[in-house]
Design a protein around this motif. Structure first.
Motif, PDB file in Angstrom:
ATOM      1  N   SER A 240      76.529   3.301  47.911  1.00  0.00           N
ATOM      2  CA  SER A 240      77.377   3.860  46.545  1.00  0.00           C
ATOM      3  C   SER A 240      78.035   2.417  45.996  1.00  0.00           C
ATOM      4  CB  SER A 240      78.218   4.628  47.264  1.00  0.00           C
ATOM      5  OG  SER A 240      77.879   5.763  47.494  1.00  0.00           O
ATOM      6  N   LEU A 241      77.873   2.805  44.675  1.00  0.00           N
ATOM      7  CA  LEU A 241      78.618   1.524  43.730  1.00  0.00           C
ATOM      8  C   LEU A 241      79.221   2.402  42.726  1.00  0.00           C
ATOM      9  CD1 LEU A 241      76.815  -1.555  42.682  1.00  0.00           C
ATOM     10  CD2 LEU A 241      78.094  -0.280  41.051  1.00  0.00           C
ATOM     11  N   MET A 242      80.516   2.536  42.847  1.00  0.00           N
ATOM     12  CA  MET A 242      81.300   3.613  41.653  1.00  0.00           C
ATOM     13  C   MET A 242      81.998   2.401  40.578  1.00  0.00           C
ATOM     14  SD  MET A 242      84.744   5.225  42.515  1.00  0.00           S
ATOM     15  CE  MET A 242      84.160   6.544  43.639  1.00  0.00           C
ATOM     16  N   ILE A 243      81.560   2.758  39.434  1.00  0.00           N
ATOM     17  CA  ILE A 243      81.900   1.961  38.425  1.00  0.00           C
ATOM     18  C   ILE A 243      82.888   2.807  37.397  1.00  0.00           C
ATOM     19  CG2 ILE A 243      81.230   0.888  36.196  1.00  0.00           C
ATOM     20  CD1 ILE A 243      78.363   0.420  37.663  1.00  0.00           C
ATOM     21  N   GLU A 244      84.002   2.237  37.008  1.00  0.00           N
ATOM     22  CA  GLU A 244      85.006   2.937  36.210  1.00  0.00           C
ATOM     23  C   GLU A 244      85.826   2.184  35.327  1.00  0.00           C
ATOM     24  OE1 GLU A 244      87.958   5.115  39.066  1.00  0.00           O
ATOM     25  OE2 GLU A 244      86.995   3.700  40.654  1.00  0.00           O
ATOM     26  N   PRO A 245      85.181   2.017  34.115  1.00  0.00           N
ATOM     27  CA  PRO A 245      85.566   1.499  33.078  1.00  0.00           C
ATOM     28  C   PRO A 245      86.941   2.386  32.634  1.00  0.00           C
ATOM     29  CG  PRO A 245      83.821   2.885  32.364  1.00  0.00           C
ATOM     30  CD  PRO A 245      83.863   2.969  33.618  1.00  0.00           C
ATOM     31  N   THR A 246      87.845   1.860  31.754  1.00  0.00           N
ATOM     32  CA  THR A 246      88.966   2.718  31.429  1.00  0.00           C
ATOM     33  C   THR A 246      88.905   2.966  29.799  1.00  0.00           C
ATOM     34  OG1 THR A 246      90.542   0.822  31.039  1.00  0.00           O
ATOM     35  CG2 THR A 246      90.341   1.753  33.266  1.00  0.00           C
ATOM     36  N   GLU A 247      89.737   3.696  29.320  1.00  0.00           N
ATOM     37  CA  GLU A 247      89.821   3.967  27.991  1.00  0.00           C
ATOM     38  C   GLU A 247      90.184   2.715  27.103  1.00  0.00           C
ATOM     39  OE1 GLU A 247      93.801   4.458  29.700  1.00  0.00           O
ATOM     40  OE2 GLU A 247      91.873   5.219  30.205  1.00  0.00           O
ATOM     41  N   ASN A 248      90.679   1.822  27.536  1.00  0.00           N
ATOM     42  CA  ASN A 248      91.079   0.682  26.825  1.00  0.00           C
ATOM     43  C   ASN A 248      90.107  -0.725  26.508  1.00  0.00           C
ATOM     44  OD1 ASN A 248      92.837   1.225  29.450  1.00  0.00           O
ATOM     45  ND2 ASN A 248      94.379   0.581  27.862  1.00  0.00           N
ATOM     46  N   GLU A 249      88.934  -0.530  27.197  1.00  0.00           N
ATOM     47  CA  GLU A 249      87.791  -1.573  27.034  1.00  0.00           C
ATOM     48  C   GLU A 249      87.352  -1.253  25.847  1.00  0.00           C
ATOM     49  OE1 GLU A 249      87.956  -3.960  28.858  1.00  0.00           O
ATOM     50  OE2 GLU A 249      89.199  -3.380  30.466  1.00  0.00           O
ATOM     51  N   SER A 250      86.893  -2.527  25.157  1.00  0.00           N
ATOM     52  CA  SER A 250      86.114  -2.439  23.844  1.00  0.00           C
ATOM     53  C   SER A 250      84.704  -2.397  24.147  1.00  0.00           C
ATOM     54  CB  SER A 250      86.494  -3.601  23.078  1.00  0.00           C
ATOM     55  OG  SER A 250      85.901  -4.936  23.812  1.00  0.00           O
ATOM     56  N   LYS A 251      83.774  -1.959  22.935  1.00  0.00           N
ATOM     57  CA  LYS A 251      82.360  -2.103  23.239  1.00  0.00           C
ATOM     58  C   LYS A 251      81.867  -3.251  23.664  1.00  0.00           C
ATOM     59  CE  LYS A 251      78.096  -0.622  21.143  1.00  0.00           C
ATOM     60  NZ  LYS A 251      77.368  -1.753  21.292  1.00  0.00           N
ATOM     61  N   GLU A 252      82.256  -4.392  23.246  1.00  0.00           N
ATOM     62  CA  GLU A 252      81.915  -5.784  23.242  1.00  0.00           C
ATOM     63  C   GLU A 252      82.252  -6.265  24.991  1.00  0.00           C
ATOM     64  OE1 GLU A 252      82.495  -5.242  19.251  1.00  0.00           O
ATOM     65  OE2 GLU A 252      84.039  -4.921  20.952  1.00  0.00           O
ATOM     66  N   THR A 253      83.301  -5.766  25.181  1.00  0.00           N
ATOM     67  CA  THR A 253      83.459  -6.208  26.880  1.00  0.00           C
ATOM     68  C   THR A 253      82.597  -5.415  27.862  1.00  0.00           C
ATOM     69  OG1 THR A 253      85.975  -6.491  26.663  1.00  0.00           O
ATOM     70  CG2 THR A 253      85.222  -5.999  28.626  1.00  0.00           C
ATOM     71  N   ILE A 254      82.373  -4.269  27.503  1.00  0.00           N
ATOM     72  CA  ILE A 254      81.511  -3.391  28.288  1.00  0.00           C
ATOM     73  C   ILE A 254      79.802  -3.688  28.037  1.00  0.00           C
ATOM     74  CG2 ILE A 254      80.184  -0.915  28.428  1.00  0.00           C
ATOM     75  CD1 ILE A 254      83.286   0.134  27.748  1.00  0.00           C
ATOM     76  N   ASP A 255      79.819  -4.209  26.785  1.00  0.00           N
ATOM     77  CA  ASP A 255      78.162  -4.630  26.678  1.00  0.00           C
ATOM     78  C   ASP A 255      78.062  -5.946  27.374  1.00  0.00           C
ATOM     79  OD1 ASP A 255      77.203  -2.508  24.885  1.00  0.00           O
ATOM     80  OD2 ASP A 255      77.904  -3.708  23.175  1.00  0.00           O
ATOM     81  N   GLY A 256      78.878  -6.643  27.632  1.00  0.00           N
ATOM     82  CA  GLY A 256      78.715  -8.016  28.385  1.00  0.00           C
ATOM     83  C   GLY A 256      78.544  -7.526  29.906  1.00  0.00           C
ATOM     84  N   PHE A 257      79.295  -6.819  30.209  1.00  0.00           N
ATOM     85  CA  PHE A 257      79.312  -6.316  31.637  1.00  0.00           C
ATOM     86  C   PHE A 257      77.729  -5.732  31.856  1.00  0.00           C
ATOM     87  CE2 PHE A 257      79.687  -2.665  34.810  1.00  0.00           C
ATOM     88  CZ  PHE A 257      79.904  -3.353  35.987  1.00  0.00           C
TER      89      PHE A 257
END
Length: 470
Positions: A401-418
């Protein structure tokens, strides 16, 4: 950087006779402590000058990973961004200077904020009344179960001692029930991760008269919305049980659905998660408990105070900052971010349960298991790229298991980097698996022996010296 100041323990920087302070001359005389209160030998304390101490701990602090300096892919469960205005409000001397035992007439403003916060929570959840007394989420679970237990006892129905808990529930659920003097009956999940209604029907047929409540985490630990809640709550209510809502995953529900409208009778909210308080490392927390009308008379006396008041201040400031309209965006944005990451990575990471998730989702490690690179390896390699690792090996429903939880605050640019880094690690696992298996490489401390650390933890410097002497 000077490794002597950066990588050593403060004890190793100690020099006999060094001092970082000076005390005024003793004007009060000497008083002997009773022998029973004195140490048998002097405490082992470091002797350092002020500059060494400051540099040492400042350099150590640079190793701390916080949401202010990087993306936390385990978001709502442990850390999300907390607007600084909330911190400023909690730090106002009118609040931070209060004492819990000062006269009531001097705390009218603080009481008003608590009342307004409870009113806001009622509006957001569809419940009738809240208490702020619980100091943490698990404390809130215990408080909610105490309400349920007291409710049944008030009706002379003391045989209800069973709590139904799905196998995908948070681990604190059965623990809280046990502390409350109740017993757990587990109901299995379907392959899609949601509650098996037919299995529940069988349990209720067998234990119905003994069921005090059913606890549900919604969305569940796989990040899936339990679509059968209307059917489930009706079944439980028909046998005389109550419905308990574990609100630890409330983020994606804000602005989308209210537990009270779904038929839940009692719930707790992890105020420090959903409503903004930095709580990495275990605190501070707050677990307000809400109930439907008629159950508020059963609130137990779990604390003489309003829980962690500073957490309540932050939460109310957060709610006011968002306002009625913007609070409705929290859930949809948390859901959007999680689904975006999931869809962008499911070709290289195994997705055991496909479909729309909410604020989180779970991969079962890399898609290509033949490589031999584990979830632990992926998590360690993420550290080399400056990311905190997601939750790993939980839930226990899957081996990797690898659980990933971004939040409502994060920008698309940050998420794309991840996403880019996660794909790069998946590629490295194929082309250079040993690089991933031996990670991290860029951190002050490399991969440690987790088993040895768990079985033989070194908790004091004196113990370290003893081990080195052997």
């Amino acid at each position: 950087m000077n490794n002597r100041l950066y990588g050593n323990l403060i004890f190793e920087l100690s020099q006999e006779g060094r001092r970082g302070y000076s005390l005024p001359k003793n004007r009060f005389g000497n008083y002997e402590l009773p022998a029973s209160m004195r140490r048998a030998e002097d405490a082992l304390l470091p002797e350092c000058d002020e500059m060494t101490v400051v540099r040492h701990y400042t350099n150590l602090s640079a190793n701390n990973f916080g949401v202010d300096n990087g993306f936390y892919p385990l978001g709502s469960c442990t850390m999300k961004y907390n607007p600084k205005i909330n911190e400023e409000m909690a730090a106002l001397p009118q609040f931070s200077g209060l004492h819990p035992l000062q006269p009531t007439e001097t705390t009218r403003g603080a009481e008003a904020i608590c009342t307004l916060l409870c009113k806001s929570l009622c509006e957001l959840t569809g419940l009738h009344a809240f208490t702020l007394k619980p100091f943490a989420g698990a404390h809130g679970e215990l408080t909610g179960l105490m309400v349920i237990k007291k409710y049944h006892e008030s009706r002379g129905d003391e045989s209800r001692r069973l709590v139904i808990v799905p196998d995908s529930a948070h681990g604190t659920n059965p623990a809280s029930a046990a502390v409350c003097g109740l017993e757990i009956v587990e109901v299995k999940s379907l392959p899609d991760g949601t509650v098996d209604v037919e299995a529940l029907k069988t349990l209720l047929a067998e234990y119905g008269a003994q069921v005090a409540a059913m606890m549900m985490t919604n969305p569940n630990t796989l990040g899936l919305f339990e679509r059968q809640i209307p059917v489930i709550q009706k079944m439980v209510h028909e046998v005389g049980g109550l419905m308990y809502y574990d609100g630890a995953n409330l983020n994606p529900m804000l602005g989308a659905a209210r537990p009270g409208d779904m038929g839940f009778d009692v719930m707790h909210i992890n105020l420090h998660k959903t409503f903004s308080t930095p709580h990495g490392g275990g605190g501070p927390g707050a677990g307000p408990v809400g109930v439907r009308k008629g159950l508020e008379t059963f609130f137990p006396h779990v604390s003489p105070y309003h829980g962690n008041f500073a957490v309540a201040i932050r939460a109310y400031a957060y709610i006011l900052s968002l306002g009625r309209e913007n609070v409705k965006l929290v859930g949809p944005l948390a859901t959007l971010n999680a689904n975006y990451i999931k869809e962008c990575l499911k070709d290289v990471y195994e997705l055991p349960v496909d479909g729309l998730c909410k604020h989180e989702f779970v991969f079962d490690g890399l898609k290509d298991k033949s490589i031999g690179v584990t979830t632990m390896d992926v998590a360690k390699r993420l550290l080399d790229y400056g990311y905190h690792a997601p939750t790993i090996y939980f839930p226990l429903l899957f081996h990797e298991s690898l659980m990933i939880e971004p939040t409502e605050n994060e920008s698309k640019e940050t998420i794309d980097g991840f996403i880019q880094v996660m794909r790069q690690i998946a590629d490295e696992a194929k082309t250079n698996p040993e690089l991933v298996k031996s990670a991290p490489h860029n951190t002050p401390i490399g991969r440690v022996d987790d088993v040895l650390a768990a079985k033989h933890p070194i908790t004091t410097y004196r113990q370290l010296l003893a081990d080195q002497a052997q």
